[in-house]
Design a protein around this motif. Structure first.
Motif, PDB file in Angstrom:
ATOM      1  N   HIS A  99     -26.048  44.198 -50.561  1.00 57.52           N
ATOM      2  CA  HIS A  99     -26.187  43.392 -49.395  1.00 57.52           C
ATOM      3  C   HIS A  99     -25.301  44.044 -48.251  1.00 57.52           C
ATOM      4  CE1 HIS A  99     -21.810  41.725 -49.518  1.00 57.52           C
ATOM      5  NE2 HIS A  99     -21.773  41.977 -50.722  1.00 57.52           N
ATOM      6  N   GLU A 100     -25.534  43.647 -47.108  1.00 62.63           N
ATOM      7  CA  GLU A 100     -24.702  44.045 -46.046  1.00 62.63           C
ATOM      8  C   GLU A 100     -23.521  42.987 -45.630  1.00 62.63           C
ATOM      9  OE1 GLU A 100     -25.438  46.649 -44.131  1.00 62.63           O
ATOM     10  OE2 GLU A 100     -27.334  47.071 -45.270  1.00 62.63           O
ATOM     11  N   THR A 101     -22.490  43.695 -44.896  1.00 61.58           N
ATOM     12  CA  THR A 101     -21.459  42.725 -44.485  1.00 61.58           C
ATOM     13  C   THR A 101     -21.557  42.833 -43.025  1.00 61.58           C
ATOM     14  OG1 THR A 101     -20.322  43.077 -46.420  1.00 61.58           O
ATOM     15  CG2 THR A 101     -19.080  42.232 -44.250  1.00 61.58           C
ATOM     16  N   ILE A 102     -21.629  41.778 -42.306  1.00 62.55           N
ATOM     17  CA  ILE A 102     -22.064  42.061 -40.932  1.00 62.55           C
ATOM     18  C   ILE A 102     -21.047  41.472 -40.048  1.00 62.55           C
ATOM     19  CG2 ILE A 102     -24.491  41.758 -41.320  1.00 62.55           C
ATOM     20  CD1 ILE A 102     -22.993  38.675 -39.566  1.00 62.55           C
ATOM     21  N   ALA A 103     -20.930  41.959 -38.706  1.00 64.67           N
ATOM     22  CA  ALA A 103     -20.061  41.038 -37.855  1.00 64.67           C
ATOM     23  C   ALA A 103     -21.101  40.566 -36.785  1.00 64.67           C
ATOM     24  CB  ALA A 103     -19.133  42.269 -37.150  1.00 64.67           C
ATOM     25  N   TRP A 104     -20.560  39.363 -36.033  1.00 64.75           N
ATOM     26  CA  TRP A 104     -21.496  38.801 -35.169  1.00 64.75           C
ATOM     27  C   TRP A 104     -21.152  39.481 -33.680  1.00 64.75           C
ATOM     28  CZ3 TRP A 104     -25.013  36.142 -37.003  1.00 64.75           C
ATOM     29  CH2 TRP A 104     -25.051  35.359 -38.042  1.00 64.75           C
ATOM     30  N   GLU A 105     -22.474  39.537 -33.042  1.00 70.27           N
ATOM     31  CA  GLU A 105     -22.333  40.173 -31.770  1.00 70.27           C
ATOM     32  C   GLU A 105     -22.637  39.022 -30.811  1.00 70.27           C
ATOM     33  OE1 GLU A 105     -24.622  43.691 -31.254  1.00 70.27           O
ATOM     34  OE2 GLU A 105     -24.665  43.427 -29.174  1.00 70.27           O
ATOM     35  N   PRO A 106     -21.711  38.135 -30.171  1.00 67.48           N
ATOM     36  CA  PRO A 106     -22.150  36.960 -29.345  1.00 67.48           C
ATOM     37  C   PRO A 106     -22.884  37.276 -28.218  1.00 67.48           C
ATOM     38  CG  PRO A 106     -19.933  36.643 -30.164  1.00 67.48           C
ATOM     39  CD  PRO A 106     -20.277  38.061 -30.337  1.00 67.48           C
ATOM     40  N   ALA A 107     -24.036  36.682 -27.838  1.00 64.55           N
ATOM     41  CA  ALA A 107     -24.876  37.128 -26.719  1.00 64.55           C
ATOM     42  C   ALA A 107     -25.551  36.187 -26.132  1.00 64.55           C
ATOM     43  CB  ALA A 107     -26.155  37.997 -27.391  1.00 64.55           C
ATOM     44  N   GLU A 108     -25.960  36.120 -24.880  1.00 65.44           N
ATOM     45  CA  GLU A 108     -26.301  35.134 -23.905  1.00 65.44           C
ATOM     46  C   GLU A 108     -28.121  34.922 -24.031  1.00 65.44           C
ATOM     47  OE1 GLU A 108     -24.578  32.986 -22.145  1.00 65.44           O
ATOM     48  OE2 GLU A 108     -22.741  34.129 -22.777  1.00 65.44           O
ATOM     49  N   GLU A 109     -28.437  36.258 -24.295  1.00 66.48           N
ATOM     50  CA  GLU A 109     -30.048  36.133 -24.439  1.00 66.48           C
ATOM     51  C   GLU A 109     -30.753  36.943 -25.719  1.00 66.48           C
ATOM     52  OE1 GLU A 109     -31.799  37.613 -20.919  1.00 66.48           O
ATOM     53  OE2 GLU A 109     -30.863  35.966 -19.692  1.00 66.48           O
ATOM     54  N   LEU A 110     -31.639  36.543 -26.350  1.00 69.26           N
ATOM     55  CA  LEU A 110     -32.082  37.507 -27.430  1.00 69.26           C
ATOM     56  C   LEU A 110     -33.320  38.193 -27.188  1.00 69.26           C
ATOM     57  CD1 LEU A 110     -31.401  34.738 -30.258  1.00 69.26           C
ATOM     58  CD2 LEU A 110     -29.889  36.519 -29.557  1.00 69.26           C
ATOM     59  N   SER A 111     -33.761  39.253 -27.703  1.00 72.75           N
ATOM     60  CA  SER A 111     -34.802  40.118 -27.269  1.00 72.75           C
ATOM     61  C   SER A 111     -36.132  39.130 -27.551  1.00 72.75           C
ATOM     62  CB  SER A 111     -35.155  41.281 -28.305  1.00 72.75           C
ATOM     63  OG  SER A 111     -35.085  40.829 -29.874  1.00 72.75           O
ATOM     64  N   GLU A 112     -37.295  39.292 -26.807  1.00 72.41           N
ATOM     65  CA  GLU A 112     -38.497  38.458 -26.717  1.00 72.41           C
ATOM     66  C   GLU A 112     -39.377  39.057 -27.675  1.00 72.41           C
ATOM     67  OE1 GLU A 112     -40.471  38.120 -23.060  1.00 72.41           O
ATOM     68  OE2 GLU A 112     -38.415  37.728 -22.113  1.00 72.41           O
ATOM     69  N   THR A 113     -39.982  38.165 -28.693  1.00 69.29           N
ATOM     70  CA  THR A 113     -41.057  38.386 -29.465  1.00 69.29           C
ATOM     71  C   THR A 113     -42.427  37.829 -29.306  1.00 69.29           C
ATOM     72  OG1 THR A 113     -40.298  36.898 -31.229  1.00 69.29           O
ATOM     73  CG2 THR A 113     -38.946  38.984 -31.156  1.00 69.29           C
ATOM     74  N   ALA A 114     -43.390  38.103 -29.878  1.00 68.59           N
ATOM     75  CA  ALA A 114     -44.710  37.100 -29.872  1.00 68.59           C
ATOM     76  C   ALA A 114     -44.423  35.937 -30.414  1.00 68.59           C
ATOM     77  CB  ALA A 114     -45.657  38.059 -30.527  1.00 68.59           C
ATOM     78  N   ARG A 115     -43.703  35.773 -31.768  1.00 70.16           N
ATOM     79  CA  ARG A 115     -43.420  34.561 -32.294  1.00 70.16           C
ATOM     80  C   ARG A 115     -42.606  33.540 -31.470  1.00 70.16           C
ATOM     81  NH1 ARG A 115     -43.283  31.991 -37.322  1.00 70.16           N
ATOM     82  NH2 ARG A 115     -44.159  33.997 -38.458  1.00 70.16           N
ATOM     83  N   GLY A 116     -41.829  34.351 -30.692  1.00 70.24           N
ATOM     84  CA  GLY A 116     -40.556  33.238 -30.115  1.00 70.24           C
ATOM     85  C   GLY A 116     -39.991  32.286 -31.231  1.00 70.24           C
ATOM     86  N   ALA A 117     -40.084  31.024 -30.625  1.00 67.12           N
ATOM     87  CA  ALA A 117     -39.602  29.896 -31.391  1.00 67.12           C
ATOM     88  C   ALA A 117     -40.294  29.363 -32.515  1.00 67.12           C
ATOM     89  CB  ALA A 117     -38.806  28.930 -30.621  1.00 67.12           C
ATOM     90  N   GLY A 118     -41.806  29.872 -32.691  1.00 70.85           N
ATOM     91  CA  GLY A 118     -42.561  29.156 -33.363  1.00 70.85           C
ATOM     92  C   GLY A 118     -42.276  29.413 -34.840  1.00 70.85           C
ATOM     93  N   GLY A 119     -42.407  28.512 -35.738  1.00 69.52           N
ATOM     94  CA  GLY A 119     -41.889  28.559 -37.035  1.00 69.52           C
ATOM     95  C   GLY A 119     -42.455  27.131 -37.827  1.00 69.52           C
ATOM     96  N   TYR A 120     -42.315  27.082 -38.854  1.00 77.01           N
ATOM     97  CA  TYR A 120     -42.471  25.857 -39.991  1.00 77.01           C
ATOM     98  C   TYR A 120     -44.271  25.564 -39.802  1.00 77.01           C
ATOM     99  CZ  TYR A 120     -37.604  25.587 -38.714  1.00 77.01           C
ATOM    100  OH  TYR A 120     -36.496  25.841 -38.345  1.00 77.01           O
ATOM    101  N   GLY A 121     -44.823  26.551 -39.975  1.00 72.57           N
ATOM    102  CA  GLY A 121     -46.415  26.533 -39.893  1.00 72.57           C
ATOM    103  C   GLY A 121     -47.130  26.669 -38.851  1.00 72.57           C
ATOM    104  N   SER A 122     -46.338  27.367 -37.528  1.00 77.92           N
ATOM    105  CA  SER A 122     -46.863  27.717 -36.592  1.00 77.92           C
ATOM    106  C   SER A 122     -48.100  28.453 -36.449  1.00 77.92           C
ATOM    107  CB  SER A 122     -45.864  28.249 -35.532  1.00 77.92           C
ATOM    108  OG  SER A 122     -45.411  29.516 -35.790  1.00 77.92           O
ATOM    109  N   THR A 123     -48.349  29.454 -37.427  1.00 77.95           N
ATOM    110  CA  THR A 123     -49.438  30.203 -37.725  1.00 77.95           C
ATOM    111  C   THR A 123     -50.512  29.634 -38.286  1.00 77.95           C
ATOM    112  OG1 THR A 123     -48.700  31.272 -39.610  1.00 77.95           O
ATOM    113  CG2 THR A 123     -47.759  32.242 -37.452  1.00 77.95           C
ATOM    114  N   GLY A 124     -50.593  28.538 -38.701  1.00 79.70           N
ATOM    115  CA  GLY A 124     -51.552  27.748 -39.563  1.00 79.70           C
ATOM    116  C   GLY A 124     -51.428  27.683 -40.817  1.00 79.70           C
ATOM    117  N   MET A 125     -51.858  27.097 -41.638  1.00 81.23           N
ATOM    118  CA  MET A 125     -51.903  26.869 -42.915  1.00 81.23           C
ATOM    119  C   MET A 125     -52.773  27.824 -44.069  1.00 81.23           C
ATOM    120  SD  MET A 125     -49.117  25.351 -43.123  1.00 81.23           S
ATOM    121  CE  MET A 125     -48.779  24.543 -44.743  1.00 81.23           C
ATOM    122  N   GLN A 126     -53.741  28.543 -43.542  1.00 83.09           N
ATOM    123  CA  GLN A 126     -54.624  29.137 -44.069  1.00 83.09           C
ATOM    124  C   GLN A 126     -54.801  30.800 -43.676  1.00 83.09           C
ATOM    125  OE1 GLN A 126     -58.324  26.836 -44.018  1.00 83.09           O
ATOM    126  NE2 GLN A 126     -57.892  25.819 -45.835  1.00 83.09           N
TER     127      GLN A 126
END
Ligand SMILES: O=c1ccn([C@H]2C[C@H](O)[C@@H](COP(=O)(O)OP(=O)(O)OP(=O)(O)O)O2)c(=O)[nH]1
Ligand SMILES: [Mg+2]
Length: 144
Positions: A117-144
């Protein structure tokens, strides 16, 4: 990799059951059998004490045979054994079936997987990199 271990149980060390198994089956170390009623949980001792190398963890996972045949699982699955833990390895079994299950002394109750496992250090940020998924989750891509 070698892991120092003290075996205060009456049973063999956890062992791989096949040549390329990922998990080492671990035995219950009980003075007398433990009965788990439906939905009851119990912390099952193993009599094992170990010193996992820094940078590694040990995961305590259910066995599929016990789960399928008897509804036995692990409440905190996968359990995490830290590299700095020196206490006894215990397994938090739960009976998810509708009938009593008796844990016998020496029974193979769980399997142990060692992982880096890694041992990480947090890097506090104001913005995060953009992705196609964004905040979608919990079944956002459909169930089949
Ligand atoms: O299935 C398990 C899970 C944990 N442990 C031991 C090893 C682990 O290093 C320690 C702490 O586990 P964890 O961090 O999951 O529990 P916690 O509730 O956060 O306790 P703590 O405050 O002691 O960290 O307990 C076990 O023996 N079996
Ligand atoms: Mg903890």
């Amino acid at each position: 990799m070698q892991i120092p271990i003290i075996n205060r149980s009456r049973h063999p060390l956890p062992a791989y059951q096949t040549e390329h198994a990922a998990g080492l089956d671990v035995h219950a170390n009980l003075a007398e059998p433990v009965t788990l009623k439906p939905l009851q949980r119990a912390l099952i001792p193993t009599g094992l004490f170990m010193a996992i190398p820094v940078g590694y963890e040990m995961q305590v996972r259910p066995r599929s045979g016990l789960a399928y045949k008897h509804g036995i699982s692990i409440v905190n699955s996968p359990g995490t054994i830290d590299a700095d833990y020196r206490g006894e390895l215990k397994v938090l079994l739960v009976n998810l079936s509708e009938t009593d299950f008796v844990v016998q002394d020496g029974e193979r109750i769980a399997q142990l997987v060692v992982a880096r496992h890694e041992t990480i250090a947090w890097e506090p940020a104001e913005e995060l990199s953009e992705t196609a998924r964004g905040a979608g989750g919990y079944g956002s891509t459909g169930m089949q």
